[in-house]
Write an enzyme that holds these catalytic residues in place. Structure first.
Site, PDB file in Angstrom:
ATOM      1  N   ASP A 104       0.756  -1.192  -0.152  1.00 43.53           N
ATOM      2  CA  ASP A 104      -0.184   0.026   0.165  1.00 43.53           C
ATOM      3  C   ASP A 104       1.107   1.201   0.413  1.00 43.53           C
ATOM      4  O   ASP A 104       1.482   1.318   0.675  1.00 43.53           O
ATOM      5  CB  ASP A 104      -0.771   0.059   1.168  1.00 43.53           C
ATOM      6  CG  ASP A 104      -2.151   0.870   0.870  1.00 43.53           C
ATOM      7  OD1 ASP A 104      -2.145   1.632   0.576  1.00 43.53           O
ATOM      8  OD2 ASP A 104      -3.136  -0.062   1.441  1.00 43.53           O
ATOM      9  N   ASP A 211      -2.820   4.394  -1.909  1.00 41.85           N
ATOM     10  CA  ASP A 211      -3.853   4.774  -1.643  1.00 41.85           C
ATOM     11  C   ASP A 211      -4.676   6.938  -1.666  1.00 41.85           C
ATOM     12  O   ASP A 211      -3.374   7.035  -2.937  1.00 41.85           O
ATOM     13  CB  ASP A 211      -3.354   5.639  -0.481  1.00 41.85           C
ATOM     14  CG  ASP A 211      -4.376   6.486   0.776  1.00 41.85           C
ATOM     15  OD1 ASP A 211      -5.341   5.067   1.114  1.00 41.85           O
ATOM     16  OD2 ASP A 211      -3.392   6.961   1.164  1.00 41.85           O
ATOM     17  N   GLU A 261      -6.649   3.610  -5.399  1.00 38.94           N
ATOM     18  CA  GLU A 261      -7.402   3.875  -5.166  1.00 38.94           C
ATOM     19  C   GLU A 261      -8.394   5.126  -4.949  1.00 38.94           C
ATOM     20  O   GLU A 261      -7.253   7.322  -5.344  1.00 38.94           O
ATOM     21  CB  GLU A 261      -7.346   4.297  -3.135  1.00 38.94           C
ATOM     22  CG  GLU A 261      -9.169   4.523  -2.010  1.00 38.94           C
ATOM     23  CD  GLU A 261      -8.334   5.072  -0.522  1.00 38.94           C
ATOM     24  OE1 GLU A 261      -9.874   4.534   0.066  1.00 38.94           O
ATOM     25  OE2 GLU A 261      -7.671   5.927  -0.847  1.00 38.94           O
ATOM     26  N   HIS A 335     -10.991  -1.699   4.578  1.00 41.27           N
ATOM     27  CA  HIS A 335     -11.091  -0.885   6.250  1.00 41.27           C
ATOM     28  C   HIS A 335     -11.345   0.015   6.578  1.00 41.27           C
ATOM     29  O   HIS A 335     -11.134   0.747   7.473  1.00 41.27           O
ATOM     30  CB  HIS A 335      -8.984  -1.134   6.555  1.00 41.27           C
ATOM     31  CG  HIS A 335      -8.587  -0.043   5.360  1.00 41.27           C
ATOM     32  ND1 HIS A 335      -8.347  -0.060   4.488  1.00 41.27           N
ATOM     33  CD2 HIS A 335      -7.836   0.932   5.567  1.00 41.27           C
ATOM     34  CE1 HIS A 335      -8.111   0.889   3.685  1.00 41.27           C
ATOM     35  NE2 HIS A 335      -7.836   2.004   4.702  1.00 41.27           N
ATOM     36  N   ASP A 336     -11.899   1.153   5.539  1.00 40.86           N
ATOM     37  CA  ASP A 336     -12.359   2.221   6.158  1.00 40.86           C
ATOM     38  C   ASP A 336     -14.503   2.074   6.349  1.00 40.86           C
ATOM     39  O   ASP A 336     -14.381   3.264   5.641  1.00 40.86           O
ATOM     40  CB  ASP A 336     -12.355   3.021   4.578  1.00 40.86           C
ATOM     41  CG  ASP A 336     -10.963   3.134   4.673  1.00 40.86           C
ATOM     42  OD1 ASP A 336     -10.499   3.449   5.662  1.00 40.86           O
ATOM     43  OD2 ASP A 336     -10.484   3.949   3.574  1.00 40.86           O
TER      44      ASP A 336
HETATM   45  O1  ISL Z   1     -12.184   7.057   5.349  1.00 39.60           O
HETATM   46  C1  ISL Z   1     -13.132   7.105   4.449  1.00 39.60           C
HETATM   47  C2  ISL Z   1     -14.239   7.062   4.960  1.00 39.60           C
HETATM   48  O2  ISL Z   1     -14.600   6.422   6.373  1.00 39.60           O
HETATM   49  C3  ISL Z   1     -12.770   7.310   3.275  1.00 39.60           C
HETATM   50  O3  ISL Z   1     -13.071   9.509   3.194  1.00 39.60           O
HETATM   51  C4  ISL Z   1     -10.325   7.736   3.061  1.00 39.60           C
HETATM   52  O4  ISL Z   1     -10.572   8.747   4.234  1.00 39.60           O
HETATM   53  C5  ISL Z   1     -10.898   7.791   1.843  1.00 39.60           C
HETATM   54  O5  ISL Z   1     -11.499   6.659   1.182  1.00 39.60           O
HETATM   55  C6  ISL Z   1      -9.337   7.568   1.976  1.00 39.60           C
HETATM   56  O6  ISL Z   1      -8.800   6.698   2.248  1.00 39.60           O
HETATM   57  C7  ISL Z   1      -7.462   6.554   2.763  1.00 39.60           C
HETATM   58  O7  ISL Z   1      -6.511   6.716   2.761  1.00 39.60           O
HETATM   59  C8  ISL Z   1      -6.542   7.414   3.972  1.00 39.60           C
HETATM   60  C9  ISL Z   1      -6.215   6.799   5.257  1.00 39.60           C
HETATM   61  O8  ISL Z   1      -7.079   7.228   6.737  1.00 39.60           O
HETATM   62  C10 ISL Z   1      -7.226   5.369   4.552  1.00 39.60           C
HETATM   63  O9  ISL Z   1      -7.248   4.673   5.630  1.00 39.60           O
HETATM   64  C11 ISL Z   1      -6.943   4.944   3.520  1.00 39.60           C
HETATM   65  O10 ISL Z   1      -7.914   4.196   3.041  1.00 39.60           O
HETATM   66  C12 ISL Z   1      -5.663   8.961   3.962  1.00 39.60           C
HETATM   67  O11 ISL Z   1      -4.527   8.070   4.247  1.00 39.60           O
END
Ligand code: ISL
Length: 560
Positions: A104, A211, A261, A335-336
């Protein structure tokens, strides 16, 4: 026939990826946090499930303010997750089982603990040019920094700008205040990041997840946004395609298993990011299907999923990406997100839980694209049923718990109910391996609590049961590998016979497959069809013709 490159569709469409949120997967050394050796110890389980790739969330050196998405050193491992030897061992053991690792890459921002930001703070102009810094209005002080360079919001709540008295400058952070955004206009930043890719590729990884990579290209000037939170100025920015091509070329990752992403993106942009002739990425994650339970555009709300909207989202992404040669990653969670069997299914009784936890993957696994399973989804894990805000760990959830009360006037209970439904931590509780203490995840109390149902909902019980949710996922994966129509067939959504039903067809030559899913606990009318062999269903017995049973997910096939 599917439009686009058929060989590529077979290659990408025959693979299944599995996401590991490392902190919550398996703890090998009894410190309550999952680690690399813990993954190695569970490789046989993953091989039995039949997955091809493991996307492992960041395990690099990090202060862990955002679960590792705040990276302080891209090429070293945080001791809490293990050592480089543990990593090498994991690569070797995964390889023996035909499983490739995807790492990642958090390249939109670093942690404020990263050496680059520390040097920027100390005044080094080379490293100040690595970040997005802006001068304050004259006379700014720590207590009174004046107006921020723009009115943009951070995705985690509050302003996206922080004033650093040490630098006497503002820095941009689209995420947490501890995650300063990198300046991709600076060629030195781009080559540092490409070198990170080459480093891990040499160590034997087979792919990468990037990411929020469609946020990396910021405008040259920072305008106030009077219509939204600022995202329209930096989402899918002007140079994203160019930067992805550069990473692909200089990072030497073209043709590898890569996925970006894409936050708040469009189909048009994802076509460009994923079509092979552009040499950017193999596929894209998009999140529009998670908007179906927003209320008036607000994610922090509790509502049932709008199924006609879900169907339309799947339809447009599937049909339009296919027509233009793009490629989708297909998934119900990550995981989000909260757990899909709570959110899109029904976990209120054992029967509806099991039925819906099997219907959901019928819906997505037979789409055109590459399916991603998120750890525990193959067991039908549910939201944990936490009862107090103290049980939550996530920075975003805790921030919004307060914002909902302080700025939106919700009561404590209302705010808590929304967190208990939507928080990312719902998906971050430890994988339920067995019915022993801490669900077999660890020998000590884990960093976050275990879901209340682990005594019966766990991997040990499900691996031993040929009718389990786990066994059903295994069948779906095997089916995808066996049937070319699933991998590479064209896709076309048929008119839904009822609001709660999603139905689509896949075709390849004269072979046709019809998938129908009932997103409700009531009987619903089925799409009119005659004959056809049942390819897979979450009911063993055939039902009455013309009817879908509660939470039924069935695929029929007519072979040429
Ligand atoms: O987490 C979210 C919803 O609860 C999303 O808005 C998320 O912030 C977005 O998808 C981006 O996520 C990624 O980048 C973030 C990190 O916190 C997330 O875990 C990751 O998947 C910042 O690096």
């Amino acid at each position: 026939m599917a439009i686009g490159n058929n060989e590529r569709a077979i290659e990408l469409g025959s693979k299944v990826a599995y996401e590991i949120y490392i902190r919550s997967f398996n703890d090998s050394n009894g410190d309550g946090v999952g680690d690399l050796a813990g993954i190695t110890a569970r490789l046989d389980y993953l091989a039995e499930l039949g997955v091809d790739y493991l996307w492992i969330t960041p395990f690099f050196v990090s202060p862990l303010k955002d679960g590792g998405y705040d990276v302080a050193d891209y090429c070293n491992i945080d001791p809490v997750f293990g050592t480089m030897d543990d990593f090498d061992e994991l690569v070797r053991e995964a390889d023996k089982r035909g499983i490739g690792l995807m790492l990642d890459m958090v390249f939109n921002h670093t942690s404020d603990q990263h050496e680059w930001f520390q040097k920027a703070l100390a005044g080094d102009p080379k490293y100040q040019a690595y970040y997005l810094l802006q001068d304050p209005e004259p006379g700014a002080t720590a207590d009174n920094p004046g107006k921020a360079p723009s009115n943009w919001d951070s995705k985690f709540g509050g302003s996206a700008w922080e004033f650093s008295p040490q630098m006497n400058k503002w820095y941009l952070h689209l995420y947490d205040v501890s995650q300063p955004d990198l300046n991709w206009r600076n060629p030195e930043v781009r080559s540092e990041l490409a070198a990170v890719l080459r480093f891990w590729k040499e160590k034997g990884v087979k792919g990468f997840r990037f990411d929020v990579v469609n946020n990396i290209s910021k405008p040259e000037t920072f305008e106030d946004d009077f219509e939204g939170d600022g995202r329209r100025f930096y989402t899918d920015g002007e140079h994203v395609d160019e930067y992805l091509q550069l990473l692909s070329r200089e990072g030497e990752i073209d043709g590898m298993m890569t996925v970006g992403e894409m936050s708040s993106t469009t189909i048009e942009h994802c076509i460009e990011y994923s079509k092979p002739e552009n040499h950017e990425l193999a596929m894209a994650f998009s999140f529009h299907h998670f908007r179906v339970d927003n209320v008036n555009g607000n994610r922090w709300a509790k509502a049932k999923a709008n199924i006609p909207m879900l169907r339309e989202t799947f339809r447009s992404w599937q049909e339009e990406m296919t027509a233009a040669g793009g490629w989708n990653a297909v998934f119900w969670t990550c995981h989000d997100q909260p757990r899909p069997s709570t959110r899109f299914g029904d976990d209120t009784t054992r029967e509806s839980w099991e039925r819906s936890a099997k219907m959901l993957p019928v819906c997505t696994f037979l789409l055109r694209g590459t399916p991603y399973i998120y750890q525990g989804e193959e067991l039908g894990m549910t939201n944990p049923g936490f009862t107090s805000i103290d049980q939550y760990r996530d920075v975003e959830s805790i921030n919004y718990y307060h914002i909902m009360q302080d700025e939106q006037g919700l009561s404590e209970q209302e705010a808590f109910d929304i967190i208990a439904y939507k928080s990312r931590d719902n998906g971050r509780t430890p994988v339920q391996w067995d019915d022993s203490a801490y669900a077999g995840f660890s020998t000590v109390e884990p960093w976050i609590g275990v879901g209340g149902n682990y005594t019966w909902l766990n991997a040990k019980a499900e691996v031993a049961d040929e009718n389990s949710v786990f066994a059903f996922f295994k069948r779906l994966i095997a089916l995808r590998k066996a049937e070319e129509i699933i991998q590479a067939g064209d896709v076309h959504f048929v008119e839904s016979p009822a609001a709660q039903v999603i139905a689509y067809e896949r075709t390849m030559g004269d072979t046709r497959m019809l998938v129908q899913c009932n997103f409700s606990g009531d009987e619903q009318p089925a799409v009119a069809s005659e004959g056809g062999e049942v390819l897979i269903s979450n009911y063993d017995e055939p039902g009455a013709s013309g009817t879908l049973r509660p939470w039924e997910g069935t695929a029929l096939i007519w072979r040429a």
